[in-house]
Scaffold this motif. Structure first.
Motif, short mmCIF file in Angstrom:
data_model
loop_
_atom_site.label_atom_id
_atom_site.label_comp_id
_atom_site.label_asym_id
_atom_site.label_seq_id
_atom_site.Cartn_x
_atom_site.Cartn_y
_atom_site.Cartn_z
N ARG A 87 -12.46 -30.68 6.01
CA ARG A 87 -12.88 -31.05 7.35
C ARG A 87 -14.34 -30.66 7.46
O ARG A 87 -14.82 -29.80 6.71
CB ARG A 87 -12.01 -30.41 8.43
CG ARG A 87 -12.29 -28.96 8.77
CD ARG A 87 -11.71 -28.01 7.73
NE ARG A 87 -11.87 -26.63 8.08
CZ ARG A 87 -12.93 -25.86 7.81
NH1 ARG A 87 -13.98 -26.38 7.21
NH2 ARG A 87 -12.96 -24.60 8.15
N SER A 88 -15.06 -31.31 8.37
CA SER A 88 -16.48 -30.99 8.53
C SER A 88 -16.86 -31.15 10.00
O SER A 88 -16.24 -31.92 10.74
CB SER A 88 -17.34 -31.90 7.65
OG SER A 88 -17.15 -33.25 8.03
N PHE A 89 -17.90 -30.42 10.38
CA PHE A 89 -18.38 -30.50 11.76
C PHE A 89 -19.41 -31.61 11.84
O PHE A 89 -20.30 -31.71 11.01
CB PHE A 89 -18.99 -29.17 12.19
CG PHE A 89 -19.28 -29.13 13.66
CD1 PHE A 89 -18.26 -28.94 14.58
CD2 PHE A 89 -20.56 -29.30 14.13
CE1 PHE A 89 -18.52 -28.91 15.94
CE2 PHE A 89 -20.85 -29.27 15.49
CZ PHE A 89 -19.82 -29.07 16.39
N VAL A 107 -14.96 -32.26 14.99
CA VAL A 107 -14.56 -31.98 13.61
C VAL A 107 -13.95 -33.24 13.02
O VAL A 107 -13.01 -33.81 13.58
CB VAL A 107 -13.57 -30.80 13.55
CG1 VAL A 107 -13.10 -30.56 12.12
CG2 VAL A 107 -14.20 -29.54 14.12
N SER A 141 -14.82 -31.39 20.00
CA SER A 141 -14.87 -29.93 20.16
C SER A 141 -14.29 -29.53 21.52
O SER A 141 -13.65 -28.49 21.63
CB SER A 141 -16.29 -29.40 19.99
OG SER A 141 -17.15 -29.93 20.97
N GLU A 151 -20.34 -24.33 15.49
CA GLU A 151 -19.71 -25.03 14.37
C GLU A 151 -18.62 -24.19 13.71
O GLU A 151 -17.50 -24.65 13.51
CB GLU A 151 -20.77 -25.42 13.35
CG GLU A 151 -20.20 -26.09 12.12
CD GLU A 151 -21.28 -26.51 11.13
OE1 GLU A 151 -20.90 -26.81 9.99
OE2 GLU A 151 -22.47 -26.54 11.48
N CYS A 193 -15.51 -23.89 15.88
CA CYS A 193 -14.73 -25.13 15.96
C CYS A 193 -13.97 -25.38 14.66
O CYS A 193 -12.83 -25.83 14.70
CB CYS A 193 -15.64 -26.30 16.29
SG CYS A 193 -16.06 -26.40 18.03
N LEU A 194 -14.59 -25.11 13.53
CA LEU A 194 -13.90 -25.30 12.25
C LEU A 194 -12.72 -24.32 12.13
O LEU A 194 -11.64 -24.70 11.68
CB LEU A 194 -14.87 -25.13 11.08
CG LEU A 194 -15.92 -26.24 10.95
CD1 LEU A 194 -16.92 -25.89 9.86
CD2 LEU A 194 -15.27 -27.59 10.69
N ASP A 235 -8.68 -25.22 11.96
CA ASP A 235 -7.75 -24.68 10.96
C ASP A 235 -6.51 -24.08 11.61
O ASP A 235 -5.40 -24.24 11.12
CB ASP A 235 -8.45 -23.65 10.08
CG ASP A 235 -9.50 -24.28 9.17
OD1 ASP A 235 -9.44 -25.50 8.93
OD2 ASP A 235 -10.40 -23.55 8.72
N ARG A 290 -4.38 -27.01 13.00
CA ARG A 290 -4.20 -28.13 12.05
C ARG A 290 -2.85 -28.84 12.20
O ARG A 290 -2.81 -30.06 12.27
CB ARG A 290 -4.41 -27.65 10.62
CG ARG A 290 -4.43 -28.77 9.60
CD ARG A 290 -4.63 -28.24 8.18
NE ARG A 290 -5.86 -27.53 8.02
CZ ARG A 290 -7.00 -28.07 7.59
NH1 ARG A 290 -7.04 -29.35 7.29
NH2 ARG A 290 -8.08 -27.35 7.45
#
Length: 94
Positions: A10-12, A19, A36, A53, A56-57, A61, A64
């Protein structure tokens, strides 16, 4: 085929402020973005309103399984053409 999430990446996305993650329906990739704000508003339990960032990541998680359920639901409602992005909002995570 059924939508699956074999890749935990996953990426911001700074531009869309959310995300990004990928699902797979057979050999087709399906792109998703969870806002977000959705992570912030989901009962306040995932991340703080001033989320950065990293927060939020981390929130992604934690959430998920819920996010994947919401993504499967959104995908089942309307299968779009390849390249389209499904955007998940706070309402999708309730």
């Amino acid at each position: 085929m059924t939508l699956a999430f074999p890749n935990p990446s996953r990426s911001f996305d700074d531009v869309r402020n959310g995300v990004r993650f990928i699902g797979h329906d057979g050999m087709f990739q399906v792109s998703f973005l969870v806002e977000s704000d959705a992570l912030i508003r989901s009962g306040g339990r995932f991340c703080e309103p001033e989320a950065l960032e990293a927060k939020c990541l981390a929130a992604f998680d934690i959430a998920r399984p819920e996010i994947h359920r919401a993504a499967k639901k959104a995908y089942a409602k309307s299968r779009r053409k390849t390249g389209d992005v499904y955007t998940l909002t706070g309402g999708d995570l309730l």
